[in-house]
Design a protein around this motif. Structure first.
Motif, PDB file in Angstrom:
ATOM      1  N   ASP A  27       0.769  -1.301   0.067  1.00 17.97           N
ATOM      2  CA  ASP A  27      -0.098   0.285   0.126  1.00 17.97           C
ATOM      3  C   ASP A  27       0.699   1.207  -0.263  1.00 17.97           C
ATOM      4  O   ASP A  27       0.311   2.892  -0.286  1.00 17.97           O
ATOM      5  CB  ASP A  27      -1.222  -0.047   1.491  1.00 17.97           C
ATOM      6  CG  ASP A  27      -2.310  -0.978   1.184  1.00 17.97           C
ATOM      7  OD1 ASP A  27      -2.288  -1.873  -0.468  1.00 17.97           O
ATOM      8  OD2 ASP A  27      -1.857  -1.745   2.361  1.00 17.97           O
ATOM      9  N   GLU A  35       1.117   2.779  -3.496  1.00 18.10           N
ATOM     10  CA  GLU A  35      -0.359   3.720  -4.145  1.00 18.10           C
ATOM     11  C   GLU A  35      -0.621   4.964  -2.693  1.00 18.10           C
ATOM     12  O   GLU A  35      -1.838   6.385  -2.693  1.00 18.10           O
ATOM     13  CB  GLU A  35      -1.339   2.940  -3.089  1.00 18.10           C
ATOM     14  CG  GLU A  35      -3.050   3.106  -3.783  1.00 18.10           C
ATOM     15  CD  GLU A  35      -3.070   3.580  -5.408  1.00 18.10           C
ATOM     16  OE1 GLU A  35      -3.741   3.802  -5.247  1.00 18.10           O
ATOM     17  OE2 GLU A  35      -1.861   3.659  -6.128  1.00 18.10           O
ATOM     18  N   ILE A  36      -0.112   4.854  -1.142  1.00 15.44           N
ATOM     19  CA  ILE A  36      -0.230   6.463  -0.555  1.00 15.44           C
ATOM     20  C   ILE A  36       0.663   7.431  -1.272  1.00 15.44           C
ATOM     21  O   ILE A  36       0.204   8.442  -0.927  1.00 15.44           O
ATOM     22  CB  ILE A  36       0.016   5.482   0.477  1.00 15.44           C
ATOM     23  CG1 ILE A  36      -0.918   5.103   1.663  1.00 15.44           C
ATOM     24  CG2 ILE A  36       0.671   6.835   1.782  1.00 15.44           C
ATOM     25  CD1 ILE A  36      -0.575   4.175   3.002  1.00 15.44           C
ATOM     26  N   ARG A  81       1.411   7.903  -4.516  1.00 10.53           N
ATOM     27  CA  ARG A  81       1.226   7.966  -5.599  1.00 10.53           C
ATOM     28  C   ARG A  81      -0.162   9.415  -4.978  1.00 10.53           C
ATOM     29  O   ARG A  81      -0.233  10.719  -5.479  1.00 10.53           O
ATOM     30  CB  ARG A  81       0.544   7.241  -6.224  1.00 10.53           C
ATOM     31  CG  ARG A  81       0.532   7.331  -7.528  1.00 10.53           C
ATOM     32  CD  ARG A  81      -0.293   6.666  -8.382  1.00 10.53           C
ATOM     33  NE  ARG A  81      -1.543   6.095  -8.180  1.00 10.53           N
ATOM     34  CZ  ARG A  81      -3.014   6.352  -8.249  1.00 10.53           C
ATOM     35  NH1 ARG A  81      -3.204   7.441  -9.197  1.00 10.53           N
ATOM     36  NH2 ARG A  81      -4.452   5.570  -7.819  1.00 10.53           N
ATOM     37  N   HIS A  82      -1.328   8.959  -4.292  1.00  9.13           N
ATOM     38  CA  HIS A  82      -1.908   9.891  -3.998  1.00  9.13           C
ATOM     39  C   HIS A  82      -1.957  11.222  -3.072  1.00  9.13           C
ATOM     40  O   HIS A  82      -1.561  12.314  -3.347  1.00  9.13           O
ATOM     41  CB  HIS A  82      -2.851   9.406  -2.702  1.00  9.13           C
ATOM     42  CG  HIS A  82      -4.362   8.267  -3.901  1.00  9.13           C
ATOM     43  ND1 HIS A  82      -5.507   8.444  -4.605  1.00  9.13           N
ATOM     44  CD2 HIS A  82      -4.551   7.176  -3.260  1.00  9.13           C
ATOM     45  CE1 HIS A  82      -5.080   7.585  -4.991  1.00  9.13           C
ATOM     46  NE2 HIS A  82      -4.664   6.703  -4.728  1.00  9.13           N
ATOM     47  N   GLN A  83      -0.343  10.774  -2.722  1.00  2.00           N
ATOM     48  CA  GLN A  83      -0.152  12.506  -1.884  1.00  2.00           C
ATOM     49  C   GLN A  83       0.709  13.097  -2.489  1.00  2.00           C
ATOM     50  O   GLN A  83       0.871  14.804  -2.789  1.00  2.00           O
ATOM     51  CB  GLN A  83       1.306  12.078  -0.755  1.00  2.00           C
ATOM     52  CG  GLN A  83       0.598  10.545   0.736  1.00  2.00           C
ATOM     53  CD  GLN A  83      -0.340  11.595   1.584  1.00  2.00           C
ATOM     54  OE1 GLN A  83      -0.631  13.041   1.075  1.00  2.00           O
ATOM     55  NE2 GLN A  83      -1.144  11.334   2.827  1.00  2.00           N
ATOM     56  N   THR A  84       1.422  12.306  -4.131  1.00  2.04           N
ATOM     57  CA  THR A  84       1.958  13.393  -4.887  1.00  2.04           C
ATOM     58  C   THR A  84       0.732  14.076  -5.577  1.00  2.04           C
ATOM     59  O   THR A  84       1.125  15.449  -5.208  1.00  2.04           O
ATOM     60  CB  THR A  84       3.257  12.476  -5.493  1.00  2.04           C
ATOM     61  OG1 THR A  84       3.928  11.820  -4.761  1.00  2.04           O
ATOM     62  CG2 THR A  84       3.426  13.478  -6.871  1.00  2.04           C
ATOM     63  N   LEU A  85      -0.653  13.660  -5.422  1.00  5.05           N
ATOM     64  CA  LEU A  85      -1.548  14.105  -6.613  1.00  5.05           C
ATOM     65  C   LEU A  85      -2.028  15.221  -5.499  1.00  5.05           C
ATOM     66  O   LEU A  85      -2.448  16.728  -5.617  1.00  5.05           O
ATOM     67  CB  LEU A  85      -2.395  13.234  -7.125  1.00  5.05           C
ATOM     68  CG  LEU A  85      -2.353  12.105  -8.108  1.00  5.05           C
ATOM     69  CD1 LEU A  85      -3.117  10.951  -7.514  1.00  5.05           C
ATOM     70  CD2 LEU A  85      -1.443  12.896  -9.299  1.00  5.05           C
ATOM     71  N   ILE A  86      -1.699  14.934  -3.998  1.00  6.86           N
ATOM     72  CA  ILE A  86      -2.601  16.503  -3.385  1.00  6.86           C
ATOM     73  C   ILE A  86      -1.394  17.196  -3.271  1.00  6.86           C
ATOM     74  O   ILE A  86      -1.934  18.326  -3.358  1.00  6.86           O
ATOM     75  CB  ILE A  86      -2.911  15.083  -2.233  1.00  6.86           C
ATOM     76  CG1 ILE A  86      -4.076  14.118  -2.263  1.00  6.86           C
ATOM     77  CG2 ILE A  86      -3.152  16.876  -0.865  1.00  6.86           C
ATOM     78  CD1 ILE A  86      -4.122  13.655  -1.019  1.00  6.86           C
ATOM     79  N   GLU A  90       1.219  19.297   2.835  1.00  4.16           N
ATOM     80  CA  GLU A  90       0.330  18.466   2.101  1.00  4.16           C
ATOM     81  C   GLU A  90       2.262  17.763   1.650  1.00  4.16           C
ATOM     82  O   GLU A  90       2.293  16.738   1.364  1.00  4.16           O
ATOM     83  CB  GLU A  90       0.416  19.157   0.842  1.00  4.16           C
ATOM     84  CG  GLU A  90      -1.160  19.756   1.264  1.00  4.16           C
ATOM     85  CD  GLU A  90      -1.903  18.507   2.043  1.00  4.16           C
ATOM     86  OE1 GLU A  90      -2.038  17.448   1.720  1.00  4.16           O
ATOM     87  OE2 GLU A  90      -2.671  18.675   2.479  1.00  4.16           O
ATOM     88  N   GLU A 150       3.152  13.924   2.491  1.00  6.21           N
ATOM     89  CA  GLU A 150       4.579  13.065   1.287  1.00  6.21           C
ATOM     90  C   GLU A 150       4.989  12.778   1.190  1.00  6.21           C
ATOM     91  O   GLU A 150       5.516  11.501   1.484  1.00  6.21           O
ATOM     92  CB  GLU A 150       4.022  13.702  -0.324  1.00  6.21           C
ATOM     93  CG  GLU A 150       4.497  13.670  -1.690  1.00  6.21           C
ATOM     94  CD  GLU A 150       5.015  14.322  -2.685  1.00  6.21           C
ATOM     95  OE1 GLU A 150       6.033  13.539  -3.593  1.00  6.21           O
ATOM     96  OE2 GLU A 150       4.894  15.243  -2.499  1.00  6.21           O
TER      97      GLU A 150
END
Length: 431
Positions: A367, A370-371, A373-378, A399, A403
């Motif tokens: 996981d 995936e975490i 990747r989402h933190q980078t998008l945020i 943020e 990340e």
């Protein structure tokens, strides 16, 4: 001319690449290599030679009991009385003079004893010496094996610090990029000096964290250098091992088990010694002396003498305690069995825990990406919002930190996974 220059340049670059690759290879450090060096550098390793030499000397000394044993003694005594004969002779019979020994007597004795049969005492003693030497060796093996865990902890600590420092460098670059962005936002009227200060504070905190990581890394490297017996430094490449946890067998092959076996063997030799101690001893002896009197007690002159024979001795006193001595030996063996069972019981509890830890870290690592990747998008979305003036820089810093926390968590989980695998390998003694 141009071709020649290009050829020289190519050769020069090729040489530099070869030199750099050679240096890099020379700086590679592996866990197995450090383990071997730490074991070879461990001061107690010299005890192997001491144990072996001590055993050999003791056995040689034990064999010398079969050699003739000489005793030299001398004594001078004065006696309050000496042997004499009082005879009443009939009247008319001439008196018979019987010599009477002097009250002062002197004697010098040289005695030579040759062991013929000792009831198995020397043989049992040699077996006991060998058993105790083997026990010392196995105890030393156990002590050296414990060194591996210390090396593992330091090595993985170095890996963790190196990974964190890499992540820290990425974070500092990211903060520096945002610092320049905020400067541009200020010029555009989207941000103010307080926003720039918020980024600067995070940069300073990141710098403090890097100093802390570097200090811890240096401490780990110094400690590992002491164990390995050679100078290690940060420029070396500490290779991350890639074990296959699926190949680890739950079969326990720890040196402690051999130590327990050696303890039982050493206890068993006590029975041989006990049996030999209660057997009769047979030997031959020869004795020569010079004294006053000699063998003839009525001769008051100094004279030499000699006697020889065979001597049988049997100490019955040990039979009184024979039964209890055997029971004490049996209790010692039971104690060793209990220690072995306790050791195996503790490992039987520890192994499933370690196996569960390995599975937990494997699932956790699935996981992590995936975490991140989402933190980078945020974080990227937050940067756009700051640029548009719909989000504060302080919120952007949160943020960025989130990340970074995700990346560091991934690094930590990877090292924890390796540590769990090698902890299981250490528990079961798997190569």
């Amino acid at each position: 001319m141009i071709v020649s220059m290009r050829l020289k340049t190519f050769l020069l670059l090729a040489g530099m690449i070869w030199m750099l690759s050679t240096v890099a290879v020379g700086q590679i450090v592996t866990l197995d290599e450090i383990q071997q060096k730490a074991e070879a550098n461990y001061p107690a390793i010299a005890r192997y030679s001491i144990i072996e030499k001590t055993k050999n000397y003791s056995i040689v000394n034990a064999n010398k009991a079969y050699l003739p044993q000489g005793i030299l003694s001398a004594q001078a005594t004065w006696q309050s009385d000496v042997p004499h004969i009082d005879l009443d002779f009939p009247e008319g019979m001439p008196p018979l003079e019987i010599p009477v020994p002097d009250q002062d007597q002197y004697r010098v004795i040289a005695e030579l004893n040759q062991l013929i049969w000792d009831g198995g005492n020397i043989s049992a003693g040699k077996k006991s010496l060998q058993a105790h030497a083997e026990l010392e060796r196995q105890q030393l093996e156990t002590e050296i094996y414990a060194l591996r865990e210390r090396v593992n902890n330091l090595y993985f600590g170095i890996l963790l610090m190196n990974e964190n420092l890499q992540q820290q460098a990425i974070l500092e670059n990211e903060l520096q990029r945002n610092y320049h962005n905020v400067l541009a936002y200020i010029q555009n009227g989207v941000a103010n000096e307080a926003d720039l200060s918020a980024v600067k504070v995070e940069q300073l905190k990141a710098g403090q964290k890097r100093i802390q990581l570097e200090s811890t890394l240096e401490a780990y490297i110094r400690m590992l250098s002491v164990l390995a017996g050679e100078s290690l430094d940060r420029s070396m490449v500490f290779v991350k091992p890639t074990p296959d946890d699926g190949l680890i067998s739950p079969v326990i092959n720890r040196p402690e088990l051999k130590m327990f076996n050696a303890q039982e063997a050493a206890v068993e030799t006590q029975k041989l010694l006990l049996k030999a101690r209660n057997m009769p001893k047979l030997g031959a002896f020869a004795q020569g002396g010079y004294g006053k009197p000699g063998l003839n007690m009525f001769d008051n002159d100094f004279s030499p003498y000699f006697l020889g024979g065979i001597r049988l001795s049997w100490n019955f006193g040990n039979l009184y305690t024979l039964g209890n001595d055997r029971k004490k030996i049996d209790l010692q063996k039971q104690s060793v069995d209990i220690q072995r069972e306790t050791f195996l019981h503790n490992l039987s509890v520890q192994i499933p825990q370690q196996q569960a830890e390995i599975e937990r870290y494997k699932k956790t690592m699935q996981d992590d990406d995936e975490i991140i990747r989402h933190q980078t998008l945020i974080r990227e979305a937050a940067e756009v919002k700051v640029e548009n003036g719909t989000l504060t820089v302080s919120d952007l810093m949160k943020e960025i930190n989130a990340e970074e926390a995700g990346k560091q968590a991934k690094t930590l989980h990877e090292i924890q996974y390796l540590m769990a695998v090698y902890a299981l390998k250490h528990t079961t003694n798997q190569p």
